[in-house]
Design a protein around this motif. Structure first.
Motif, PDB file in Angstrom:
ATOM      1  N   GLU A  40       0.828  -1.206   0.000  1.00  0.00           N
ATOM      2  CA  GLU A  40       0.000   0.000   0.000  1.00  0.00           C
ATOM      3  C   GLU A  40       0.861   1.254   0.000  1.00  0.00           C
ATOM      4  OE1 GLU A  40      -3.861  -1.838   2.422  1.00  0.00           O
ATOM      5  OE2 GLU A  40      -2.274  -0.780   3.511  1.00  0.00           O
ATOM      6  N   LYS A  70      -6.948  -4.638  -3.573  1.00  0.00           N
ATOM      7  CA  LYS A  70      -8.412  -4.633  -3.692  1.00  0.00           C
ATOM      8  C   LYS A  70      -9.015  -3.237  -3.566  1.00  0.00           C
ATOM      9  CE  LYS A  70      -9.410  -7.826  -0.669  1.00  0.00           C
ATOM     10  NZ  LYS A  70     -10.207  -8.769   0.166  1.00  0.00           N
ATOM     11  N   ASN A  71      -8.379  -2.374  -2.800  1.00  0.00           N
ATOM     12  CA  ASN A  71      -8.932  -1.036  -2.554  1.00  0.00           C
ATOM     13  C   ASN A  71      -8.388   0.024  -3.514  1.00  0.00           C
ATOM     14  OD1 ASN A  71     -10.504  -1.936  -0.355  1.00  0.00           O
ATOM     15  ND2 ASN A  71      -8.736  -1.778   1.012  1.00  0.00           N
ATOM     16  N   TYR A  72      -7.725  -0.425  -4.583  1.00  0.00           N
ATOM     17  CA  TYR A  72      -7.161   0.507  -5.552  1.00  0.00           C
ATOM     18  C   TYR A  72      -7.785   0.289  -6.924  1.00  0.00           C
ATOM     19  CZ  TYR A  72      -3.556   1.483  -2.067  1.00  0.00           C
ATOM     20  OH  TYR A  72      -2.898   1.856  -0.923  1.00  0.00           O
TER      21      TYR A  72
END
Length: 324
Positions: A40, A70-72
């Motif tokens: 991250e 997953k959060n990008y």
């Protein structure tokens, strides 16, 4: 900032995360939370390219990358992975054996057979939790499989939309030439550092002539060029570097890293950042791989992308390393 990978549409960051160490295997274990935070931090500091492989932790490194991204926005990331090192069947060239993160002894083989390659890329897609891979790479040459068979497997991966570009690792110039009779390669990932420059003889000239990018791994010689290690005594018993470092003359390396540290200070950088910058300033090199086991290391490595080395300083470094 980004560099085009060969003649493909893929662009990678000059510092690309090398995700071997976070797999834990051969690196004395890892902490999952630290590893995900390292990924991250890299992305948050502009390093959007990540290089991993199934053998790094026997799938664990790929799983960690999948969790972390997953959060990008996937379209803004470049995921590089590999195939061709298997541990579930005795095929190809025997490579090594060692215990996985659960203590189970594994035998690893270099094998690039057609069906196995297609199966392996499907497994990587699942672990990475993505529906495509930006760059797929054959991890090592396999003397038991014709090169054109492996290249046809990668051609099939592209046709099926599973990968966007193809490359190899650890190929010499003759192998590159043979492979490109079947498919256009975009990259060759090879060991390259101030202490290991043999690719400059034939591989780099081939890359320049044929519009193929070099992805340099171990540019810091697994930490040795940071100046951090004066001997291998401080390493964990299951850290592969305990034996790896024995091939180098520590006194000569120390003399070099002292000079690099002084020059790095002129750039308001660390020795490690200067070494990484030197690497991606070399001909044909699109990216230098840099591992990180926590967010702090990742953020520090990312800063190397801001360094623009002067020609005269590149020449000075060249003179220093010619004496090693």
């Amino acid at each position: 900032m980004k560099r085009q990978l060969g003649s493909s549409d893929i662009q990678v960051t000059p510092i690309t995360m090398g995700a071997w160490a976070i797999g834990g295997f051969m690196w004395g274990g890892n902490e999952e939370k630290d590893s995900i935070e390292a990924i991250e931090a890299y992305i948050d500091h502009g390093v959007t390219s990540i290089d991993t492989a199934p053998i790094y932790g026997f799938g664990y490194s790929e799983e960690l990358v999948g969790k972390a991204i997953k959060n990008y926005d996937r379209s803004k990331l470049q995921i590089l992975t590999k195939f061709g090192m298997i541990w579930d069947a005795e095929k190809g060239d025997f490579a090594f054996e060692g215990k996985d993160n659960h203590g189970q002894l594994r035998k690893v083989y270099r094998y690039g057979g057609y069906e196995t390659a297609l199966r392996d890329v499907e497994a990587s897609l699942k672990r990475l939790q993505t529906d495509y891979i930006d760059l797929i790479q054959l991890h090592w040459p396999d003397t038991t499989t014709p090169i054109d068979e492996t290249m046809r497997a990668m051609e099939k991966m592209m046709q099926d939309g599973k990968v966007k570009a193809v490359g190899v690792c650890n190929y010499n110039a003759a192998q590159l030439k043979e492979a490109e009779q079947t498919i256009k390669l975009q990259s060759n990932q090879v060991p390259y550092s101030m202490l290991k420059r043999d690719i400059e003889t034939a591989v780099v000239p081939y890359a320049i002539e044929n519009n193929l990018s070099i992805i340099a791994y171990s540019p810091m010689e697994r930490g040795l060029l940071t100046g951090k290690y004066q001997s291998s005594d401080a390493l964990a018993a299951d850290d592969h570097r305990t034996n790896y470092f024995k091939r180098f003359d520590f006194d000569k390396v120390a003399t070099l890293t002292d000079k690099l540290a002084a020059l790095a200070a002129e750039y308001q950088a660390t020795t490690a950042q200067l070494v990484l910058a030197w690497t991606f300033h070399q001909p044909a090199v699109a990216a230098a791989l840099a591992g990180a086991r926590n967010a702090k290391q990742a953020a520090e490595n990312a800063k190397a992308m801001d360094i623009q080395l002067k020609p005269e300083d590149l020449a000075r470094i060249g003179e220093w390393i010619d004496t090693i």
